[in-house]
Design a protein around this motif. Structure first.
Motif, PDB file in Angstrom:
ATOM      1  N   ALA A 101       0.831  -1.206   0.000  1.00  0.00           N
ATOM      2  CA  ALA A 101       0.000   0.000   0.000  1.00  0.00           C
ATOM      3  C   ALA A 101       0.865   1.254   0.000  1.00  0.00           C
ATOM      4  CB  ALA A 101      -0.924  -0.011   1.223  1.00  0.00           C
ATOM      5  N   PRO A 116      -7.328  -3.012  -4.252  1.00  0.00           N
ATOM      6  CA  PRO A 116      -6.778  -4.110  -3.452  1.00  0.00           C
ATOM      7  C   PRO A 116      -6.268  -5.192  -4.386  1.00  0.00           C
ATOM      8  CG  PRO A 116      -9.178  -4.112  -3.383  1.00  0.00           C
ATOM      9  CD  PRO A 116      -8.782  -2.852  -4.073  1.00  0.00           C
ATOM     10  N   LEU A 291     -11.304  -6.889   2.499  1.00  0.00           N
ATOM     11  CA  LEU A 291      -9.934  -7.311   2.256  1.00  0.00           C
ATOM     12  C   LEU A 291      -9.789  -8.770   2.679  1.00  0.00           C
ATOM     13  CD1 LEU A 291      -7.859  -4.241   3.469  1.00  0.00           C
ATOM     14  CD2 LEU A 291      -8.192  -4.997   1.104  1.00  0.00           C
ATOM     15  N   ARG A 300      -1.507  -4.314  -2.712  1.00  0.00           N
ATOM     16  CA  ARG A 300      -2.318  -3.473  -3.585  1.00  0.00           C
ATOM     17  C   ARG A 300      -1.958  -3.743  -5.055  1.00  0.00           C
ATOM     18  NH1 ARG A 300      -4.223  -3.426   0.545  1.00  0.00           N
ATOM     19  NH2 ARG A 300      -4.714  -1.708   1.956  1.00  0.00           N
ATOM     20  N   MET A 324      -9.616   1.373  -4.256  1.00  0.00           N
ATOM     21  CA  MET A 324      -9.432   1.563  -2.816  1.00  0.00           C
ATOM     22  C   MET A 324      -8.641   2.833  -2.570  1.00  0.00           C
ATOM     23  SD  MET A 324      -7.943  -1.224  -0.134  1.00  0.00           S
ATOM     24  CE  MET A 324      -8.357  -1.101   1.611  1.00  0.00           C
ATOM     25  N   SER A 327      -7.810   6.001   2.519  1.00  0.00           N
ATOM     26  CA  SER A 327      -8.505   5.772   3.780  1.00  0.00           C
ATOM     27  C   SER A 327      -8.950   4.325   3.949  1.00  0.00           C
ATOM     28  CB  SER A 327      -9.729   6.689   3.870  1.00  0.00           C
ATOM     29  OG  SER A 327     -10.699   6.323   2.889  1.00  0.00           O
ATOM     30  N   GLY A 328      -8.791   3.510   2.879  1.00  0.00           N
ATOM     31  CA  GLY A 328      -9.244   2.127   2.933  1.00  0.00           C
ATOM     32  C   GLY A 328     -10.668   1.936   2.479  1.00  0.00           C
TER      33      GLY A 328
END
Length: 379
Positions: A101, A116, A291, A300, A324, A327-328
């Motif tokens: 990430a 992701p 996830l 990622r 994604m 911030s997720g």
């Protein structure tokens, strides 16, 4: 008595799939170290060169998917070529790069989107100890009710090794070969027996007393989770897909898991694209996109266009991404332009994704770098 070979298969399987935080972190660090100087794999898809680099898992997950989608777009695909290791983006029109990430956040943003590496589709079966109703699309629910009566579908759980051998030979292998061909990836028979069956359940769905479909699942009692691992229909025959028995198997297993007071049914993983067939199939069960519960959670997929061409636009528009943000937060991203409407027939509703965004390709592809911009190793 557990044999040394069975212990080895379980250890190797856990290294690949375990949700144990320490083991998953160790696996991710190992993968990242091996991907420090990635070798790019490329293939031609008509006028477009597509490349994948980074985490080795992408060679069996991402690359075959990209080839299949290029063929679906009517592009003739060439053989995959192995490139030399290097730290720069390859000379390709479309690039997919598997990385951490942190590394993905440092890569160019022009003409690129971060997703992701994989997603899991999970059915919550209970909340605060209360069972949740199973939500299935109306069409599938009506079909299931009708066909279950006329065909006499019933669920048969077993943990017998002879039953497993029948399932693996007569259902799983033929189904994988027929539906995926050379892109087939699966678990070998020893690992499936010693690492999944020994810690799980095998289900058959019978039709008028005859076994027609099967699913091998991993059962995590402490975590109250049942994970679907291997599936198949008898001899891989298309007639069983047409009958609806494959969807029936998901519904029957979900009901069994709820009766066992399990909290979650993990429908397993998918590439992060709404054009993935199995994702659209499982969407009918209204799962939550999450996830993965293992080392893939920290990985990622950076997807970047290097040149603005009609074929690149075709591929981007035809394959909406489950993206994604930093911030997720998940979002469905649909690319489009004046000639290519957004593929909203590939639906995101029912996946518990918070929102969708339509991105015009003129804006997305504006300002692409003209050189072979540097890519530092994954970190």
């Amino acid at each position: 008595m557990t044999t040394p070979s069975a212990l080895w298969e379980r250890a190797r399987f856990d290294w690949d799939t375990s949700g144990n935080r320490t083991l998953a972190s160790a696996r991710h660090l190992s993968d990242t170290a091996l991907a420090v100087r990635p070798g790019w794999q490329t293939f031609r898809a008509g006028p477009v060169t597509v490349a994948y680099g980074g985490y080795r898992a992408g060679r069996s997950h991402v690359l075959p998917f990209l080839r299949e989608r290029a063929r679906a777009a009517g592009l003739a695909t060439g053989e995959v070529r192995e490139g030399a290791p290097g730290g720069r983006l390859p000379d390709a029109e479309l690039v997919a790069f598997g990385c951490s990430a942190r590394r993905a956040a440092a890569l160019p943003t022009a003409g690129a989107v971060v997703a992701p590496f994989r997603v899991h589709l999970v059915l919550p079966l209970a909340t605060a100890g209360e069972r949740r109703p199973l939500v299935v699309s109306r069409k599938e629910r009506q079909r299931f009710a009708r066909e279950r009566v006329s065909r006499g579908w019933k669920l048969e759980p077993t943990d017998d090794e002879a039953d497993f051998g029948y399932f693996y030979r007569r259902m799983h292998l033929p189904t994988m070969a027929r539906r995926h061909g050379e892109a087939t990836r699966s678990v070998g028979p020893a690992a499936a027996r010693d690492a999944i069956l020994a810690r799980g359940v095998l289900f058959f769905v019978t039709e008028h007393g005859e076994r027609r479909a099967g699913m091998l699942c991993r059962l995590d009692r402490p975590g109250r989770t049942l994970t679907l691992r291997l599936a198949g229909v008898l001899d891989g025959a298309d007639e069983h897909y047409r009958s609806g028995i494959f969807m029936a198997m998901y519904i029957l297993i979900a009901r069994w898991a709820a009766e066992q007071r399990l909290a979650r049914l993990d429908l397993s993983g998918s590439e992060p694209f709404l054009s993935k067939g199995i994702l659209q199939f499982k969407r009918k069960l209204h799962p939550h996109v999450e996830l993965p519960p293992n080392h893939f959670a920290a990985k990622r997929l950076w997807i970047g266009a290097r040149r603005d061409t009609p074929a690149v636009r075709d591929l981007l528009a035809a394959n909406p991404v489950v993206a994604m943000g930093p911030s997720g937060r998940f979002e469905a991203v649909y690319f489009h332009d004046a000639r290519r409407p957004p593929r909203t027939d590939l639906r995101w509703e029912g996946l518990n994704i918070p929102s969708a965004r339509h991105v015009h390709l003129d804006a997305f592809l504006a300002g692409l770098p003209t050189g072979a911009g540097a890519v530092r190793p994954c970190a």
